[in-house]
Scaffold this motif. Structure first.
Motif, PDB file in Angstrom:
ATOM      1  N   TYR A   1       8.108   0.602   5.024  1.00 34.40           N
ATOM      2  CA  TYR A   1       8.592   0.451   3.640  1.00 34.40           C
ATOM      3  C   TYR A   1       7.590   1.049   2.653  1.00 34.40           C
ATOM      4  O   TYR A   1       7.945   1.720   1.698  1.00 34.40           O
ATOM      5  CB  TYR A   1       8.820  -1.018   3.302  1.00 34.40           C
ATOM      6  CG  TYR A   1       9.977  -1.661   4.018  1.00 34.40           C
ATOM      7  CD1 TYR A   1      11.256  -1.142   3.929  1.00 34.40           C
ATOM      8  CD2 TYR A   1       9.796  -2.817   4.780  1.00 34.40           C
ATOM      9  CE1 TYR A   1      12.326  -1.729   4.579  1.00 34.40           C
ATOM     10  CE2 TYR A   1      10.863  -3.419   5.438  1.00 34.40           C
ATOM     11  CZ  TYR A   1      12.129  -2.874   5.340  1.00 34.40           C
ATOM     12  OH  TYR A   1      13.170  -3.460   5.978  1.00 34.40           O
ATOM     13  N   LEU A   2       6.326   0.763   2.901  1.00 33.60           N
ATOM     14  CA  LEU A   2       5.281   1.245   2.001  1.00 33.60           C
ATOM     15  C   LEU A   2       5.292   2.780   1.956  1.00 33.60           C
ATOM     16  O   LEU A   2       5.219   3.383   0.881  1.00 33.60           O
ATOM     17  CB  LEU A   2       3.929   0.750   2.534  1.00 33.60           C
ATOM     18  CG  LEU A   2       2.776   0.736   1.562  1.00 33.60           C
ATOM     19  CD1 LEU A   2       3.017  -0.286   0.464  1.00 33.60           C
ATOM     20  CD2 LEU A   2       1.477   0.406   2.298  1.00 33.60           C
TER      21      LEU A   2
ATOM     22  N   GLY B 134       3.958  -5.618  11.194  1.00 27.77           N
ATOM     23  CA  GLY B 134       2.978  -4.784  10.488  1.00 27.77           C
ATOM     24  C   GLY B 134       3.545  -3.397  10.233  1.00 27.77           C
ATOM     25  O   GLY B 134       3.485  -2.865   9.117  1.00 27.77           O
TER      26      GLY B 134
ATOM     27  N   LEU C 221       6.697  -2.509  10.281  1.00 31.77           N
ATOM     28  CA  LEU C 221       7.868  -2.606   9.419  1.00 31.77           C
ATOM     29  C   LEU C 221       7.437  -2.582   7.947  1.00 31.77           C
ATOM     30  O   LEU C 221       7.985  -1.825   7.128  1.00 31.77           O
ATOM     31  CB  LEU C 221       8.557  -3.933   9.740  1.00 31.77           C
ATOM     32  CG  LEU C 221      10.018  -4.114   9.421  1.00 31.77           C
ATOM     33  CD1 LEU C 221      10.868  -3.030  10.043  1.00 31.77           C
ATOM     34  CD2 LEU C 221      10.489  -5.486   9.938  1.00 31.77           C
ATOM     35  N   ALA C 222       6.429  -3.360   7.619  1.00 32.20           N
ATOM     36  CA  ALA C 222       5.920  -3.391   6.237  1.00 32.20           C
ATOM     37  C   ALA C 222       5.407  -2.013   5.830  1.00 32.20           C
ATOM     38  O   ALA C 222       5.679  -1.533   4.720  1.00 32.20           O
ATOM     39  CB  ALA C 222       4.804  -4.429   6.109  1.00 32.20           C
TER      40      ALA C 222
ATOM     41  N   LEU D 253       5.438  -4.064  -1.703  1.00 35.10           N
ATOM     42  CA  LEU D 253       6.368  -4.614  -0.716  1.00 35.10           C
ATOM     43  C   LEU D 253       7.288  -5.644  -1.371  1.00 35.10           C
ATOM     44  O   LEU D 253       8.503  -5.654  -1.157  1.00 35.10           O
ATOM     45  CB  LEU D 253       5.552  -5.288   0.391  1.00 35.10           C
ATOM     46  CG  LEU D 253       6.254  -5.532   1.708  1.00 35.10           C
ATOM     47  CD1 LEU D 253       6.573  -4.203   2.387  1.00 35.10           C
ATOM     48  CD2 LEU D 253       5.358  -6.372   2.633  1.00 35.10           C
TER      49      LEU D 253
ATOM     50  N   PHE E 210      -0.257 -10.137  11.668  1.00 37.90           N
ATOM     51  CA  PHE E 210       0.438  -9.960  10.393  1.00 37.90           C
ATOM     52  C   PHE E 210       1.889 -10.428  10.507  1.00 37.90           C
ATOM     53  O   PHE E 210       2.559 -10.115  11.477  1.00 37.90           O
ATOM     54  CB  PHE E 210       0.421  -8.468  10.083  1.00 37.90           C
ATOM     55  CG  PHE E 210       1.179  -8.057   8.861  1.00 37.90           C
ATOM     56  CD1 PHE E 210       0.550  -7.951   7.630  1.00 37.90           C
ATOM     57  CD2 PHE E 210       2.544  -7.752   8.933  1.00 37.90           C
ATOM     58  CE1 PHE E 210       1.253  -7.553   6.497  1.00 37.90           C
ATOM     59  CE2 PHE E 210       3.248  -7.361   7.805  1.00 37.90           C
ATOM     60  CZ  PHE E 210       2.593  -7.260   6.590  1.00 37.90           C
TER      61      PHE E 210
ATOM     62  N   LEU F  60       5.674 -10.648   8.137  1.00 37.10           N
ATOM     63  CA  LEU F  60       6.291 -10.074   6.947  1.00 37.10           C
ATOM     64  C   LEU F  60       6.524 -11.107   5.847  1.00 37.10           C
ATOM     65  O   LEU F  60       6.311 -10.823   4.667  1.00 37.10           O
ATOM     66  CB  LEU F  60       7.609  -9.397   7.352  1.00 37.10           C
ATOM     67  CG  LEU F  60       8.138  -8.312   6.443  1.00 37.10           C
ATOM     68  CD1 LEU F  60       7.142  -7.183   6.234  1.00 37.10           C
ATOM     69  CD2 LEU F  60       9.441  -7.733   6.982  1.00 37.10           C
TER      70      LEU F  60
ATOM     71  N   LEU G 182       7.904   4.343  -0.173  1.00 36.45           N
ATOM     72  CA  LEU G 182       7.544   4.389  -1.596  1.00 36.45           C
ATOM     73  C   LEU G 182       6.539   5.502  -1.883  1.00 36.45           C
ATOM     74  O   LEU G 182       6.498   6.052  -2.974  1.00 36.45           O
ATOM     75  CB  LEU G 182       6.923   3.053  -2.034  1.00 36.45           C
ATOM     76  CG  LEU G 182       7.838   1.841  -2.086  1.00 36.45           C
ATOM     77  CD1 LEU G 182       7.014   0.581  -2.378  1.00 36.45           C
ATOM     78  CD2 LEU G 182       8.908   2.024  -3.151  1.00 36.45           C
TER      79      LEU G 182
END
Lengths: 240, 240
Positions: free
Chosen positions: A186-187, A180, A182-183, B187, B153, B155, A190
């Motif tokens: 990345y978000l 969770g 990790l995602a 993502l 969750f 990935l 951005l």
């Protein structure tokens, strides 16, 4: 050895908290728009204590006993109470030294869900650096609990959780990141150039814009307006 | 007018499904590593029917009645059954025309959670284009239900849900994206150049790599190996 590293993970809804619950974690409550931002502001302005309650009924009982009470549902302040959950409601001398009771659509539900955790802290962009520095010092498992919107995932809490993950794990191999986090890291990468623009399609930002609360959104996305870290202790939030 | 657009949203855990449940949605079940990939392969190779069951006990009862049964827990095939959940287990004439019972750690739990939805379809990279073309034609609300890992969750399911969102909403203003989908679309845009590399830090990919299942992972991330769309009907998965 790997297993000795503290873990960071993110839980996207108070409803999911039982799945992520772990007695060794510091839980960070996140409701960027706007409960946890408003709570940080209140402590910056000297509030003594905030008693979070899950229901409007409990809030009304406190009001009848003479407490100052903030109450919000669906983005709007409720009639018959002293404040909504706009951070601007909590700026000024009128909160200094006071105990305030607070109920909101999402944030106070998340606090309720996690109140028995090892430690519970309040996070928002307004206190992000102070919060992250403290978390790193604690060197414990961290669970970033996003309040979401009515138990659904929301974008702004996710971006904030990603920002915390990014700050804590940047150049620091000492943490094990859950999927969770990790995602969200990345978000956040951005989003970080321009969070306000990145969030322009988020459902809650649209909701607040429709309520003429763009100024609230802009303020809630401004990092480091305070060093306070509110924590939950004996049924209330206090300044650490 | 806005409200007439069909919605896409993503639910990150079967545990959260009650929050997202909506009688008008097509629910896409996602368990990329590996249940929904294996299911797509089985139908590509001519399986007649797959009966998903939530518990090993139910699976064992079917086995005793003489059914072919696939059973996996924690990434490993269980002793005493015919298959695990590797897609390679389901390639070949041995599945043609057969009814197979299947229980897995995550994917079959998600099917169980959503089985009363308006329509339930099985999604994986292996059938992504065929699935998306069908979803667009249906023009209904879509809920992308990620199986996750033990209700957390994960990935790879998130990246797949992002890929579906991206394909459906690309150049198509006809859908209203929920915050979950919006996040996953971003993502996926980061992941799409090299999903295998992007997922290299995901917890389940690490788990499967430790079990020597890199080839499974590589295959499961390969788009468009089949045109089949398995759907749930009267207690079993069948080819649409």
């Amino acid at each position: 050895m790997e297993d000795k590293k503290p873990k960071i993970d993110a839980c996207f809804s108070p409803f999911l908290y039982p799945v992520y619950k772990d007695d060794n974690s510091i839980v960070v409550i996140i409701d960027v728009l706007r409960a946890t931002s408003a709570i940080c502001v209140a402590f910056e302005y000297g509030v003594e204590k905030i008693i979070p309650v899950a229901t409007v009924e409990e809030a009304r009982e406190y009001k009848q006993k003479g407490f100052l009470v903030g109450a919000e549902r669906n983005g709007l302040p409720l009639n018959g109470f002293d404040f909504g959950n706009s951070p601007f409601n909590y700026m000024g001398d009128h909160v200094k030294g006071k105990t305030i009771v607070l109920t909101t659509t999402n944030g106070t539900q998340a606090i309720e869900a996690a109140k028995n955790a090892y430690k519970v802290a309040i996070g928002s962009f307004l206190n992000i650096d102070s919060l992250c520095n403290w978390l790193i010092k604690e060197n414990k498992n961290i669970l970033l609990l996003c309040s979401g919107w009515k138990n659904k995932f929301n974008l702004e809490d996710a971006v904030f959780a990603g920002a915390v993950t990014d700050k804590i794990s940047q150049g620091n191999e000492n943490y094990k990141l859950g999927d969770g986090c990790l995602a969200l890291k990345y978000l956040y990468q951005l989003a970080k150039e321009n969070p306000n623009k990145f969030l322009s399609h988020s459902s809650h930002k649209e909701r607040l814009a429709a309520l003429n609360l763009k100024e609230d959104v802009r303020y809630c996305l401004t990092p480091n307006q305070t060093k306070v870290i509110p924590i939950y202790k004996d049924g209330a939030l206090v300044k650490m």
